[in-house]
Design a protein around this motif. Structure first.
Motif, PDB file in Angstrom:
ATOM      1  N   THR A  48      81.429   1.943 105.053  1.00  0.00           N
ATOM      2  CA  THR A  48      81.681   3.218 104.382  1.00  0.00           C
ATOM      3  C   THR A  48      80.864   3.326 103.099  1.00  0.00           C
ATOM      4  O   THR A  48      80.320   4.386 102.778  1.00  0.00           O
ATOM      5  N   ASP A 160      81.546   8.825 109.545  1.00  0.00           N
ATOM      6  CA  ASP A 160      82.346   7.641 109.249  1.00  0.00           C
ATOM      7  C   ASP A 160      83.551   7.592 110.184  1.00  0.00           C
ATOM      8  O   ASP A 160      84.521   8.316 110.006  1.00  0.00           O
ATOM      9  N   GLU A 161      83.479   6.758 111.171  1.00  0.00           N
ATOM     10  CA  GLU A 161      84.529   6.645 112.182  1.00  0.00           C
ATOM     11  C   GLU A 161      85.022   8.007 112.655  1.00  0.00           C
ATOM     12  O   GLU A 161      86.221   8.292 112.593  1.00  0.00           O
TER      13      GLU A 161
HETATM   14 MG   LIG Z   1      85.247   2.379 106.157  1.00  0.00          MG
END
Ligand SMILES: [Mg+2]
Ligand SMILES: Nc1ncnc2c1ncn2[C@@H]1O[C@H](COP(=O)(O)OP(=O)(O)OP(=O)(O)O)[C@@H](O)[C@H]1O
Lengths: 266, 296
Positions: A48, A160-161
């Motif tokens: 991240t 991000d995911e």
């Molecule tokens: Mg993360």
């Protein structure tokens, strides 16, 4: 297409009480424009953090990131971001969420309408324009997030995911959509995931990251995202080649996890 | 609902049972009911029953008029109250009609809320967005907020005289701290992802404020508004007891001087009804303006 590069990027978080956290150390890469990079690694390895630095939300403590040779200093429209959840505007309906970017840029209403209609069609949400965000399922919300991010036609899409909160079936469908968008738009994509399978299936390039300090442990060039064009996803994921790669990456990550455990146990 | 409530004695009384027990198709088959707090709602039939009970008690204590359980100097009968209401509505009390009293009170609350909101929301937003401004305003907000507005009434009367100005300023004082805190809390609820997404989409700082932070804070601001309307209403009526010659509070106060219990009761009932109506109004607005509330 602009290349995305990192040179000697390091990131140290100062923690008010306690030792500074070495979230990234000496991260280097050159990503040619138009590639799809997936980032994989154990929790806390700085995925991240790296993505936020690429987006310009964080300034690295050392080194620099560049897009098309220009230094990234802050958030910009050349880099769109798709978050895991909670980043859509609940007070706007689907259409207005997608129109947000062009509207901020002063594009007039008549010009926005076709852009929005086209994008909703692309992500499979035509007819949902006047729905409120809370009326949509998680998968549909991520479709809106993708469309919103594409509306300003960025060079790079950072995720991000993005599929992390979805159930397995929806997740597979969304993987297909991401691949389709990547191919059709030719944009550079950087996608963070926790799923080895997803990282292998989507990435035409993969970085496996390691923690303490966060760094790129190994880099792969992968054939699967290309191969997925003429093949059923299930078939591809069941192929010997895919399974072999999956086991390789899994054992790599397992090793890291065991080191972390040992480290924490000591 | 073909197989709903198989125990119902007959179809014609099924609705009555439902109104009494609240059993409906969604919870008819539940075996765990006591403690299932989410399934508890207000059954209108029971509200109606309690209302009837209240009216019955009022009736009973006045059976026999002045010789009843409560004499005429303590409480007025329903009939006397109704007659007083008709008189107040047509001729008024001491030359001021009920409508004039009511509108005076409502306009004071309206002005107080208007200024409390117009001044309070920007201060609250500023406090939510800047550590310096947060620190700067924290001292007055924390010091003034606990002061019951009525404690300042004597001071306000000295400064602004008897009448509208004092009442209005007191209501600004009553509402502004609530609005500041609500707006400040609203800013805090914003998810950093939303702000970051907006910047990536090309929003400028003013656009972030108007298009993201403000709408995101609206639900909290509305909650504050509702609380402030309630507090203002209560404060106003008490303030009018002393500070003004019009308004429902003032009407009650004058009636007390002449032992007009019936007029007092009319005033109290109207104050209660308007309080409820205002709350319903604000909630209605809320449902219209922020349909996404609580569904994020
Ligand atoms: Mg993360
Ligand atoms: N704001 C911060 N302050 C201090 N430490 C931080 C901060 N943000 C992240 N860290 C630390 O930096 C390291 C990397 O965090 P990061 O969130 O980038 O990891 P990640 O790979 O995304 O993890 P996950 O897979 O759990 O999302 C972690 O050890 C984390 O605790």
């Amino acid at each position: 297409m602009k290349d995305l590069s990192a040179k000697n990027v390091g990131m140290i978080y100062d923690v008010p009480k306690g030792e500074p956290v070495h979230a990234l150390e000496d991260v280097n890469f050159d990503l040619r424009g138009g590639r799809l990079l997936t980032l994989l690694g154990p929790s806390g390895c700085g995925k991240t953090t790296l993505l936020n630095i690429l987006a310009g939300f964080l300034a690295p403590t050392s080194g620099e990131v560049t897009l098309g040779g220009e230094r990234i200093e802050g958030p910009g429209q050349d880099r769109g971001m798709v978050f895991q959840q909670g980043a859509l505007f609940e007070w706007l309906n689907v259409e207005h969420n997608v129109a947000f970017g062009p509207k901020m840029n002063g594009v007039n209403k008549e010009a926005i309408k076709p852009i929005v209609d086209d994008l909703l069609n692309t992500v499979g949400l035509s007819g949902f324009g006047d729905k409120h965000i809370y009326e949509l399922s998680g998968g549909m919300q991520q479709r809106v997030a993708l469309a919103r991010c594409l509306a300003n036609d960025p060079d790079v899409i950072l995720m991000d995911e993005p599929l992390g909160a979805l159930d397995a079936l929806t997740r597979e469908k969304m993987q297909g959509l991401i691949l389709k968008l990547w191919r059709e738009t030719g944009k550079t994509v950087v996608l963070v995931t926790h799923s080895v399978e997803e990282a292998l299936y989507l990435g035409d390039r993969l970085f496996v990251m390691a923690p303490r300090p966060g760094r790129i442990d190994r880099s792969y060039d992968l054939p699967f995202a290309e191969a997925a064009l003429g093949m059923e996803p299930r078939e591809l994921k069941a192929s010997a080649e895919f399974i072999e790669k999956r086991e390789e990456v899994l054992s790599l990550i397992w090793e890291m996890e065991e080191q972390i455990m040992g480290h924490e146990g000591a | 609902m073909p197989d709903f409530d198989p125990d119902a004695s007959s179809p014609s009384t099924a609705w009555l049972k439902r109104a009494f027990t609240g059993a409906d198709s969604t919870n008819a088959r539940k075996t765990v009911t006591f403690g299932d707090a989410a399934a508890v709602r207000s059954l209108p039939l029971w509200s109606f029953l309690s209302f009837v009970l209240l009216m019955a008690i009022w009736y009973v204590v006045k059976i026999g008029g002045d010789d009843g359980i409560l004499n005429d100097r303590t409480f007025a009968s329903q009939k006397d109250t109704w007659d007083a209401f008709l008189l107040l509505a047509s001729e008024g009390y001491r030359n001021i009609t009920l409508w004039e009293h009511t509108s005076a009170s409502l306009s004071r609350v309206g002005q107080g809320m208007l200024w409390g909101t117009v001044l309070g929301v920007p201060i609250g937003l500023a406090m939510g967005l800047s550590s310096k401004l947060r620190g700067f305003f924290d001292a007055p907000v924390e010091l003034f907020r606990p002061i019951p507005p009525l404690a300042l009434l004597p001071l306000f009367i000295l400064w602004f005289g008897l009448g509208d100005k004092s009442a209005r300023n007191l209501l600004i004082f009553a509402s502004i701290w609530i609005m500041i805190i609500a707006a400040r809390a609203g800013v805090r609820t914003v998810n950093l992802s939303k702000i970051r997404a907006a910047y990536s989409l090309g929003a400028s700082k003013p656009q972030i404020l108007w298009r993201v932070i403000l709408p995101n804070a609206l639900p909290e601001i509305f909650t504050g508004f509702r609380v402030a309307v309630g507090v203002s209403w209560g404060t106003l009526v008490a303030a009018e007891l002393l500070g003004t010659s019009t308004g429902l509070g003032s009407m009650i106060f004058q009636a007390r001087n002449f032992f007009r219990i019936d007029v007092i009761i009319v005033g109290v009932i109207i104050i209660a009804l308007l309080g409820v109506l205002m709350d319903i109004g604000v909630r209605f607005l809320e449902a219209k303006l922020i349909p996404w509330r609580g569904k994020g």
